[in-house]
Structures are given as structure tokens and as C-alpha cells.
Design a protein around this motif. Sequence first.
Motif, PDB file in Angstrom:
ATOM      1  N   GLY A 177      46.932  55.873  47.674  1.00 23.81           N
ATOM      2  CA  GLY A 177      46.426  55.625  46.326  1.00 23.81           C
ATOM      3  C   GLY A 177      45.359  54.552  46.304  1.00 23.81           C
ATOM      4  O   GLY A 177      45.351  53.636  47.139  1.00 23.81           O
ATOM      5  N   PHE A 178      44.461  54.650  45.320  1.00 20.06           N
ATOM      6  CA  PHE A 178      43.356  53.703  45.159  1.00 20.06           C
ATOM      7  C   PHE A 178      43.378  53.133  43.746  1.00 20.06           C
ATOM      8  O   PHE A 178      43.582  53.858  42.776  1.00 20.06           O
ATOM      9  CB  PHE A 178      42.007  54.390  45.405  1.00 20.06           C
ATOM     10  N   GLY A 179      43.152  51.833  43.637  1.00 17.88           N
ATOM     11  CA  GLY A 179      43.019  51.158  42.356  1.00 17.88           C
ATOM     12  C   GLY A 179      41.888  50.152  42.441  1.00 17.88           C
ATOM     13  O   GLY A 179      41.095  50.164  43.381  1.00 17.88           O
ATOM     14  N   ASP A 180      41.841  49.238  41.483  1.00 18.00           N
ATOM     15  CA  ASP A 180      40.833  48.171  41.564  1.00 18.00           C
ATOM     16  C   ASP A 180      41.432  46.790  41.284  1.00 18.00           C
ATOM     17  O   ASP A 180      40.690  45.820  41.137  1.00 18.00           O
ATOM     18  CB  ASP A 180      39.662  48.446  40.613  1.00 18.00           C
ATOM     19  N   GLN A 181      42.771  46.712  41.227  1.00 19.47           N
ATOM     20  CA  GLN A 181      43.439  45.435  41.018  1.00 19.47           C
ATOM     21  C   GLN A 181      44.695  45.358  41.882  1.00 19.47           C
ATOM     22  O   GLN A 181      45.279  46.380  42.256  1.00 19.47           O
ATOM     23  CB  GLN A 181      43.844  45.272  39.545  1.00 19.47           C
ATOM     24  N   GLN A 182      45.108  44.128  42.181  1.00 22.60           N
ATOM     25  CA  GLN A 182      46.385  43.908  42.834  1.00 22.60           C
ATOM     26  C   GLN A 182      47.490  43.935  41.780  1.00 22.60           C
ATOM     27  O   GLN A 182      47.279  43.555  40.627  1.00 22.60           O
ATOM     28  CB  GLN A 182      46.374  42.573  43.578  1.00 22.60           C
ATOM     29  N   ILE A 194      49.176  48.396  43.664  1.00 18.13           N
ATOM     30  CA  ILE A 194      47.826  48.662  43.155  1.00 18.13           C
ATOM     31  C   ILE A 194      47.894  49.096  41.698  1.00 18.13           C
ATOM     32  O   ILE A 194      48.887  49.666  41.245  1.00 18.13           O
ATOM     33  CB  ILE A 194      47.104  49.738  43.992  1.00 18.13           C
ATOM     34  N   ALA A 195      46.828  48.827  40.957  1.00 16.93           N
ATOM     35  CA  ALA A 195      46.733  49.252  39.560  1.00 16.93           C
ATOM     36  C   ALA A 195      45.279  49.123  39.120  1.00 16.93           C
ATOM     37  O   ALA A 195      44.536  48.286  39.659  1.00 16.93           O
ATOM     38  CB  ALA A 195      47.633  48.393  38.671  1.00 16.93           C
ATOM     39  N   ASN A 223      29.348  44.830  45.330  1.00 16.33           N
ATOM     40  CA  ASN A 223      30.158  43.964  44.462  1.00 16.33           C
ATOM     41  C   ASN A 223      31.308  44.715  43.794  1.00 16.33           C
ATOM     42  O   ASN A 223      31.750  44.348  42.692  1.00 16.33           O
ATOM     43  CB  ASN A 223      29.293  43.289  43.394  1.00 16.33           C
ATOM     44  N   LEU A 224      31.786  45.758  44.448  1.00 18.98           N
ATOM     45  CA  LEU A 224      32.922  46.512  43.955  1.00 18.98           C
ATOM     46  C   LEU A 224      34.119  46.259  44.860  1.00 18.98           C
ATOM     47  O   LEU A 224      34.001  46.235  46.081  1.00 18.98           O
ATOM     48  CB  LEU A 224      32.605  48.011  43.931  1.00 18.98           C
ATOM     49  N   SER A 225      35.305  46.094  44.257  1.00 18.21           N
ATOM     50  CA  SER A 225      36.536  45.910  45.025  1.00 18.21           C
ATOM     51  C   SER A 225      37.466  47.086  44.790  1.00 18.21           C
ATOM     52  O   SER A 225      37.610  47.559  43.658  1.00 18.21           O
ATOM     53  CB  SER A 225      37.243  44.605  44.622  1.00 18.21           C
ATOM     54  N   LEU A 226      38.102  47.551  45.868  1.00 18.19           N
ATOM     55  CA  LEU A 226      39.096  48.610  45.792  1.00 18.19           C
ATOM     56  C   LEU A 226      40.414  48.087  46.352  1.00 18.19           C
ATOM     57  O   LEU A 226      40.424  47.356  47.352  1.00 18.19           O
ATOM     58  CB  LEU A 226      38.665  49.835  46.610  1.00 18.19           C
ATOM     59  N   THR A 227      41.513  48.462  45.712  1.00 18.06           N
ATOM     60  CA  THR A 227      42.832  48.175  46.264  1.00 18.06           C
ATOM     61  C   THR A 227      43.474  49.494  46.670  1.00 18.06           C
ATOM     62  O   THR A 227      43.268  50.535  46.030  1.00 18.06           O
ATOM     63  CB  THR A 227      43.724  47.440  45.250  1.00 18.06           C
TER      64      THR A 227
END
Length: 252
Positions: A177-182, A194-195, A223-227
Motif C-alpha cells: 500500500g501507498f500513502g503520503d503520511q505516517q 500509512i494514511a 518535493n513529494l513524499s510517499l509512505t
Amino acid sequence: MRGSPPPHLTFLTMKHTSLAFSLALVLASGPELCAQDAVTLHSVTINASNNVVVVYSKNFATCAHMRFNNATCTQSGVLTHVQNHFCTSGTNVTITVPLSAFVAGFGPDVTVFMVHGNNPGVFSPCVTVECNGAYGTGCAGTFGIPVLDAVDDCPTSPGTLDLLLTNGPPGSLAVLGFGDQQFSFPIFGCELLIAPLLLTTVVAFDGSGASSFSVPLPPGLGNLSLTMQAFALDLGGPEGFSATNGLLARIH
């Protein structure tokens, strides 16, 4: 037959002998008393908590400073920080500093070096700022806790984000799974890290419990982060699942 030397000559001879003996002791005392100031920068790593972990060695009391390098590593850049952070002396000293304490331009793949605060002629070779995006704790299954890692936790756009899964159940499947926050939320007896859940894909473990997956990174994702996190079908895990650690990738 010669007579005894005058008293003043005897005193001078003894004095010169004493000085020579003292000098010999200093020269024979080893490198400790004659050691030159030296500094080595071992690593600079940005972690998932937005902290910078710096490992260095130095043998002088004066604070050391970190500076930017130019493209050819000729130690000509400005300071990467404003406050003094690197004052402790010793071998493999580890200092953790908030990423916010560094000036604009500091980040992944930037080359830096460390220099004596009072003597610019004493400096280390340059190193490249790296990333360690692992965070949280996975959930053990039949073969222990599966591990999610990346070839480069701070990949460049355009390019690819190359992911590696190890220590999973051989021959089984996992949902990546992929999100953008911890995040931290209990699910299936494990922790969802992830969320929000933006995207999922299914990956297969080989006979050694390993798998790999590449995510294409088109231009313009800087400047993009993925979790990321993977949940594996695992009869040895709580409620039939095991889970990896979380992983933060900083795309630049």
C-alpha cells in the motif's frame, strides 16, 4: 695531566645534557603529544522523523562546522547550519539535529564536508547526504518480521522507486500500500502505518521469501513524499497476516 673543568663549564654541560634528555623524552612520547588536528565526516542521513543523523570523528576541542561542497568536491561551499552542533570530540560521534536547523539547499544527494571551526585547512573528505526512511515496527509471521526497504529512500524524479521485500513467507502474496503520511492504527493484529491509503498493488514472494517492485516516477514529482507498507498472507501471523515496517520515500 689535565685538571678538572671550571665549575661554570660543568654547570653548562649539565644544563645542556638535561635539555637534550627532555627533548628526547618529548620525541619518544609517541604521537599523542604531537598529533595534528584531524576530522572525518562518516555519514549524513535524513531519517523518517525529519532529523539529520551525523556521524563524525575529530580529535580537537574546537567545534567543527559542516559546509556545502561544489560539484567537484573542492570544499568551497558555505555553512549548512547556523548554530554550533558538532562540538563533541571522539571517534564515531553521533549527533542528531532537526532537519529544520539546516539552511535552504540542504537535502538528499547534496555533498557536504566538515571543517575545523578555527582552521579551514583541517577538513574532511566530502560525503553525500543520504536517507533512511524506515519507521514503525512490523508484525511477525511464520518467518519473523518481513522487511520493506528501497534501493534509494530518496529517489530522483524522473526515475524509479525500487522497493525490496525480504523475510516474507515463501511463495505467498502481499498487498503493498501507498500513502503520503505516517500513521498508526491497529488492524489484523498488526499496525497500519500509512494514511490515507492512496493505492495498492499485489506482489508475490519467491521461494526465499523475497520480492521486488519498481514504481515509475515521472517528471515533476519533486518535493513529494510517499509512505509505504506491505501486508503478507501469513498463517503464522496474527489473524493470518504479517506486516512490514513503514517506509518513507522523499522524491526530489
